[in-house]
Scaffold this motif. Structure first.
Motif, PDB file in Angstrom:
ATOM      1  N   LYS A 139       8.457  -2.844 -11.727  1.00  0.00           N
ATOM      2  CA  LYS A 139      10.234  -2.896 -12.072  1.00  0.00           C
ATOM      3  C   LYS A 139      11.473  -2.318 -10.391  1.00  0.00           C
ATOM      4  N   GLY A 181       3.583   4.133  -2.084  1.00  0.00           N
ATOM      5  CA  GLY A 181       3.489   5.811  -2.864  1.00  0.00           C
ATOM      6  C   GLY A 181       2.973   4.818  -4.154  1.00  0.00           C
ATOM      7  N   ILE A 182       3.717   4.138  -4.889  1.00  0.00           N
ATOM      8  CA  ILE A 182       3.286   3.815  -6.163  1.00  0.00           C
ATOM      9  C   ILE A 182       2.014   3.019  -5.927  1.00  0.00           C
ATOM     10  N   TYR A 199       3.580  10.034  -8.505  1.00  0.00           N
ATOM     11  CA  TYR A 199       4.143  10.250  -7.131  1.00  0.00           C
ATOM     12  C   TYR A 199       5.460   9.498  -7.878  1.00  0.00           C
ATOM     13  N   HIS A 247      10.193  -8.847  -4.559  1.00  0.00           N
ATOM     14  CA  HIS A 247       9.559  -9.160  -5.259  1.00  0.00           C
ATOM     15  C   HIS A 247       9.487 -10.562  -6.371  1.00  0.00           C
ATOM     16  N   ARG A 290      14.099   3.020   1.234  1.00  0.00           N
ATOM     17  CA  ARG A 290      14.434   1.924  -0.614  1.00  0.00           C
ATOM     18  C   ARG A 290      15.540   1.904  -1.875  1.00  0.00           C
ATOM     19  N   SER A 338      -1.950  -5.141   3.095  1.00  0.00           N
ATOM     20  CA  SER A 338      -0.585  -4.655   3.726  1.00  0.00           C
ATOM     21  C   SER A 338      -0.085  -5.334   4.658  1.00  0.00           C
ATOM     22  N   SER A 339       1.587  -5.327   4.137  1.00  0.00           N
ATOM     23  CA  SER A 339       1.844  -6.366   5.860  1.00  0.00           C
ATOM     24  C   SER A 339       1.836  -5.992   6.751  1.00  0.00           C
ATOM     25  N   SER A 340       1.863  -4.175   6.697  1.00  0.00           N
ATOM     26  CA  SER A 340       1.689  -3.579   8.653  1.00  0.00           C
ATOM     27  C   SER A 340       0.612  -3.933   8.584  1.00  0.00           C
ATOM     28  N   THR A 371       6.304  -3.573  -3.837  1.00  0.00           N
ATOM     29  CA  THR A 371       6.984  -3.602  -2.538  1.00  0.00           C
ATOM     30  C   THR A 371       7.669  -3.311  -3.666  1.00  0.00           C
ATOM     31  N   ARG A 400      -4.279  -0.409   7.518  1.00  0.00           N
ATOM     32  CA  ARG A 400      -3.743  -0.090   7.057  1.00  0.00           C
ATOM     33  C   ARG A 400      -4.088  -0.564   5.131  1.00  0.00           C
ATOM     34  N   TYR A 404      -0.140 -10.246   2.699  1.00  0.00           N
ATOM     35  CA  TYR A 404      -0.047 -10.895   1.409  1.00  0.00           C
ATOM     36  C   TYR A 404      -0.528 -12.621   1.799  1.00  0.00           C
ATOM     37  N   THR A 464       1.222  -1.226  -0.418  1.00  0.00           N
ATOM     38  CA  THR A 464       0.170   0.243  -0.356  1.00  0.00           C
ATOM     39  C   THR A 464       0.968   1.270   0.191  1.00  0.00           C
ATOM     40  N   HIS A 484      12.191  -4.054  -4.746  1.00  0.00           N
ATOM     41  CA  HIS A 484      13.085  -4.326  -5.346  1.00  0.00           C
ATOM     42  C   HIS A 484      13.182  -6.467  -4.279  1.00  0.00           C
TER      43      HIS A 484
HETATM   44  N1  NDP Z   1       6.438   2.257 -12.351  1.00  0.00           N
HETATM   45  C1  NDP Z   1       7.446   3.328 -11.849  1.00  0.00           C
HETATM   46  O1  NDP Z   1       6.569   4.763 -12.051  1.00  0.00           O
HETATM   47  C2  NDP Z   1       7.585   3.735 -10.103  1.00  0.00           C
HETATM   48  C3  NDP Z   1       8.153   1.757  -9.495  1.00  0.00           C
HETATM   49  N2  NDP Z   1       7.700   2.025  -8.197  1.00  0.00           N
HETATM   50  C4  NDP Z   1       8.210   0.981  -8.300  1.00  0.00           C
HETATM   51  O2  NDP Z   1       7.334   0.212  -6.845  1.00  0.00           O
HETATM   52  C5  NDP Z   1       8.298  -0.675  -5.624  1.00  0.00           C
HETATM   53  C6  NDP Z   1       7.546   0.510  -4.891  1.00  0.00           C
HETATM   54  O3  NDP Z   1       7.801   1.767  -4.783  1.00  0.00           O
HETATM   55  P1  NDP Z   1       7.436   2.793  -3.740  1.00  0.00           P
HETATM   56  O4  NDP Z   1       5.811   2.806  -3.933  1.00  0.00           O
HETATM   57  O5  NDP Z   1       8.198   3.660  -3.848  1.00  0.00           O
HETATM   58  O6  NDP Z   1       7.720   2.064  -2.003  1.00  0.00           O
HETATM   59  P2  NDP Z   1       7.343   2.127  -1.031  1.00  0.00           P
HETATM   60  O7  NDP Z   1       8.489   2.454   0.183  1.00  0.00           O
HETATM   61  O8  NDP Z   1       7.325   3.848  -0.731  1.00  0.00           O
HETATM   62  O9  NDP Z   1       6.572   0.875  -0.812  1.00  0.00           O
HETATM   63  C7  NDP Z   1       6.745  -0.063  -1.129  1.00  0.00           C
HETATM   64  C8  NDP Z   1       5.714  -0.982   0.083  1.00  0.00           C
HETATM   65  O10 NDP Z   1       6.044  -2.019   0.659  1.00  0.00           O
HETATM   66  C9  NDP Z   1       5.857  -2.919   1.810  1.00  0.00           C
HETATM   67  N3  NDP Z   1       7.307  -2.825   2.191  1.00  0.00           N
HETATM   68  C10 NDP Z   1       6.474  -4.695   2.497  1.00  0.00           C
HETATM   69  N4  NDP Z   1       7.767  -5.034   3.077  1.00  0.00           N
HETATM   70  C11 NDP Z   1       8.655  -3.755   3.777  1.00  0.00           C
HETATM   71  C12 NDP Z   1       9.646  -3.646   3.641  1.00  0.00           C
HETATM   72  N5  NDP Z   1      10.197  -4.551   4.415  1.00  0.00           N
HETATM   73  N6  NDP Z   1      10.232  -2.872   3.702  1.00  0.00           N
HETATM   74  C13 NDP Z   1       9.916  -1.090   3.086  1.00  0.00           C
HETATM   75  N7  NDP Z   1       8.355  -1.690   2.196  1.00  0.00           N
HETATM   76  C14 NDP Z   1       7.833  -2.877   2.178  1.00  0.00           C
HETATM   77  C15 NDP Z   1       4.376  -1.846   2.504  1.00  0.00           C
HETATM   78  O11 NDP Z   1       3.567  -1.335   1.900  1.00  0.00           O
HETATM   79  P3  NDP Z   1       2.666  -2.682   3.392  1.00  0.00           P
HETATM   80  O12 NDP Z   1       3.002  -2.572   4.521  1.00  0.00           O
HETATM   81  O13 NDP Z   1       1.197  -2.830   3.116  1.00  0.00           O
HETATM   82  O14 NDP Z   1       2.677  -4.004   2.698  1.00  0.00           O
HETATM   83  C16 NDP Z   1       5.421  -0.371   1.853  1.00  0.00           C
HETATM   84  O15 NDP Z   1       4.149   0.241   1.402  1.00  0.00           O
HETATM   85  C17 NDP Z   1       9.403  -0.678  -6.471  1.00  0.00           C
HETATM   86  O16 NDP Z   1       9.650  -1.687  -7.168  1.00  0.00           O
HETATM   87  C18 NDP Z   1       9.929   0.545  -6.871  1.00  0.00           C
HETATM   88  O17 NDP Z   1      11.043   0.640  -8.103  1.00  0.00           O
HETATM   89  C19 NDP Z   1       8.361   3.105  -7.465  1.00  0.00           C
HETATM   90  C20 NDP Z   1       8.421   4.034  -7.481  1.00  0.00           C
HETATM   91  C21 NDP Z   1       7.859   4.594  -8.795  1.00  0.00           C
END
Ligand code: NDP
Ligand SMILES: O=C1OC[C@@H](O)[C@H](O)[C@H]1O
Length: 400
Positions: free
Chosen positions: A111, A16-17, A327, A93, A184, A46-48, A88, A52, A72, A14, A90
Motif C-alpha cells: 500500500k 524495512g517492510i 517494523y 509501485h 519516503r 535490490s536495485s542497489s 518499494t 544487498r 528488478y 530489500t 509508493h
Molecule cells: N504494511 C505495512 O505495515 C507497511 C507498509 N509499508 C509500505 O511498504 C513500502 C516500502 O516502505 P519501507 O519498507 O518502509 O521503505 P524503505 O525505505 O525501508 O524501503 C524501500 C526500498 O525500496 C527500494 N527503493 C527503490 N527505489 C527507491 C528509492 N528511489 N528510494 C528509496 N527506496 C527505493 C529500496 O530497496 P532496494 O535498494 O533493495 O531496491 C528500499 O530499501 C511503502 O509502500 C510503504 O507504504 C511500509 C511500512 C509498513
C-alpha cells in the motif's frame, strides 16, 4: 486431506517492510491453522546491489538456494517465481508492478497501491489482459480481527452502521526525524505524506465497515469533503489530512452513513503511547465496535451495546515467528518475541488465490482498491496536493 501447495515468492526491494514481510512469510503456516498453502522465498532483488540482496536473504533466514539479484529486471525474468511482493516507496509501485505484470508475474503490491487511481486502473487492466493475479497488500483486511468486525456488522449486532470514526496517526516530530526531507514519509518525489502512507488505513477501516459489508450490487461510492495540511519543510506532502465521507444508503438500510477518516504525522491517535483510546469507532443504533491502536495492526476490540453488554477481545498474533519485530516506517523496530507480525495472512490469501485460480484478493478486490485511490485523489485535489509528473503518470516505462 490434500497436501499444501508451496507458493514460490520473489521479493522486490530489500527495505524495512520487505524484511518484516519475508520473515513472516517463512513462519510455519500451521502455527496459524493454515494447511492449504505453504510459502517459500526463491529470490530477492535490490536495485542497489546484488550484495544487498544476498544480505537480505541471509538476514531474513530465506532458504540458502534462493537467488539474489542486483536489479528488478533480472528478478522478473526468474522462471521459478510464482508471485512477486513489491516493497518499494509508493512512487515506484506503478512502474515496478507494470514491470512484473509485463513479464507475466503475479503481484502482491504494498500500500498505497499507486500514486493515483489512474495508475491502479492501468495495472488492473494489464493484469486482466495478462490473466494474472494482482492485489494491494493492505494486510489489516486479512486479520481475523477484521473478519470478526465485519461479521459483527453483517450479523446486525450494532444495527446498520450509521457512523465511523477512523484515525491512524503517528506522533512523530517530522523536522527532527526526517530533517533532510528525503525520507519516503515526507519526500514528495517518493509520494510521501500522511494520506498515502497512514491515511489509507483510516480509509481501510471506513471502507471495510461501511462499504465492503454491503451487498455488492448495492455498494455506492461516497461523497468526499477533505481538508489537508501541508508539511512545511517539503511543501507538497501532507502532514495531516481529514476526510468526511457520505455513503448513500436507502432509508430502509438506515439512510446515509457518515465517516470521518483522519491521519497525521505529528498528532497521536493515542497520546503517550497509551493504547486505551479506540482509534476506530463503528457506530450503529444498537451500539458500537471499538478497535484499539495501531489501526494497521490492532490486537484488541470492544463491543459496547446499548443494553449494557460489553465484550472485550484480545487478538494475539500467532507464532512462533522468528522475532521479526514490528517494523514501522519511522525506522524503528520493536521486538515482540514469539509472534509473527500478521503479514502472513495477506500472503496466505494471495497464495490461496493462486491455488484456486482467482485473480483478486477476497477481502479487497481491485474495484475497491481503485475506489479508495479515487477518494485519495479527491482529497488531494481539494487539498491542492500534486506530486511530480513523473510519478503521477501512467506512462510506462519511465525511469525514476
Ligand atoms: N504494511 C505495512 O505495515 C507497511 C507498509 N509499508 C509500505 O511498504 C513500502 C516500502 O516502505 P519501507 O519498507 O518502509 O521503505 P524503505 O525505505 O525501508 O524501503 C524501500 C526500498 O525500496 C527500494 N527503493 C527503490 N527505489 C527507491 C528509492 N528511489 N528510494 C528509496 N527506496 C527505493 C529500496 O530497496 P532496494 O535498494 O533493495 O531496491 C528500499 O530499501 C511503502 O509502500 C510503504 O507504504 C511500509 C511500512 C509498513
Ligand atoms: O503501513 C504502514 O504501517 C506502519 C507505519 O508505521 C508505516 O509508516 C506505514 O507505512
Amino acid at each position: 486431506m490434500s497436501s499444501p501447495k508451496t507458493i514460490r515468492w520473489g521479493i522486490l526491494a530489500t527495505g524495512g517492510i520487505a524484511q518484516t514481510f519475508t520473515k513472516d512469510l517463512l513462519v510455519d503456516p500451521t502455527t496459524r491453522g493454515v494447511t492449504n498453502v505453504k510459502h517459500t522465498v526463491v529470490a530477492a532483488a535490490s536495485s542497489s546491489s546484488k550484495t544487498r540482496a544476498e544480505q537480505f536473504l541471509k538476514d531474513t533466514g530465506s532458504p540458502s538456494d534462493a537467488k539474489a539479484y542486483g536489479s528488478y529486471d533480472e528478478l522478473v525474468k526468474d522462471a521459478n517465481i510464482d508471485i512477486i511482493y513489491i516493497a518499494t516507496p509508493h512512487s515506484h509501485h506503478y512502474q515496478n508492478a507494470m514491470l512484473c505484470l509485463e513479464a507475466g508475474k503475479n503481484v502482491l503490491c504494498e500500500k498505497a497501491f499507486t500514486v493515483n487511481a489512474a495508475q491502479t486502473r492501468a495495472l488492473a487492466a494489464k493484469a486482466k489482459e495478462k490473466d494474472l493475479f494482482l492485489m494491494e497488500a493492505v494486510w489489516t483486511r486479512y486479520f481475523p480481527l477484521s473478519i470478526y468486525v465485519r461479521d459483527l456488522i453483517t450479523s446486525g449486532r450494532i444495527g446498520p452502521v450509521a457512523r465511523v470514526f477512523a484515525d491512524n496517526s503517528m506522533a512523530s516530530n517530522p523536522e527532527e526525524t526526517w530533517s533532510d526531507g528525503k525520507n519516503r514519509m515526507v519526500n514528495p518525489d517518493l509520494a510521501g505524506g500522511a494520506l498515502l502512507d497512514l491515511g489509507i488505513y483510516s480509509l481501510t477501516w471506513v471502507f471495510q465497515t461501511l462499504y465492503h459489508t454491503q451487498p455488492v450490487d448495492t455498494r455506492q461510492p461516497p461523497k468526499v469533503l477533505a481538508a489537508l495540511k501541508s508539511y512545511g519543510q517539503t511543501g507538497s506532502a501532507d502532514e495531516a489530512t481529514t476526510i468526511l465521507l457520505t455513503f448513500p444508503r436507502p432509508a430502509e438500510a438506515g439512510g446515509d452513513a457518515h465517516a470521518i477518516a483522519t491521519t497525521s504525522l505529528r498528532i497521536a491517535t493515542a497520546p503517550g503511547g497509551k493504547d486505551d483510546v479506540p482509534g476506530i469507532r463503528i457506530q450503529g443504533p444498537k451500539g458500537e465496535i471499538q478497535v484499539f491502536p495501531p489501526a494497521f495492526r490492532p490486537t484488541r476490540t470492544r463491543l459496547v451495546l446499548k443494553d449494557g453488554t460489553v465484550e472485550d477481545k484480545q487478538w494475539p498474533l500467532p507464532g512462533p515467528g522468528k522475532g521479526s519485530g514490528w517494523y514501522n516506517g519511522f525506522g524503528g523496530s520493536l521486538q515482540s518475541e514469539g509472534e509473527g507480525q500478521g503479514m502472513f495472512w495477506e500472503a496466505d490469501e494471495a497464495a490461496t488465490a493462486l491455488v484456486e485460480g482467482k485473480k483478486e484478493g477476497k477481502y479487497e478486490g481491485l474495484a475497491e482498491s481503485i475506489l479508495i485511490m479515487e477518494v485519495m485523489d479527491e482529497a488531494r485535489k481539494q487539498g491542492g496536493l500534486v506530486y511530480p509528473d513523473k510519478i503521477e503518470t501512467t506512462e510506462y516505462p519511465v525511469q525514476l
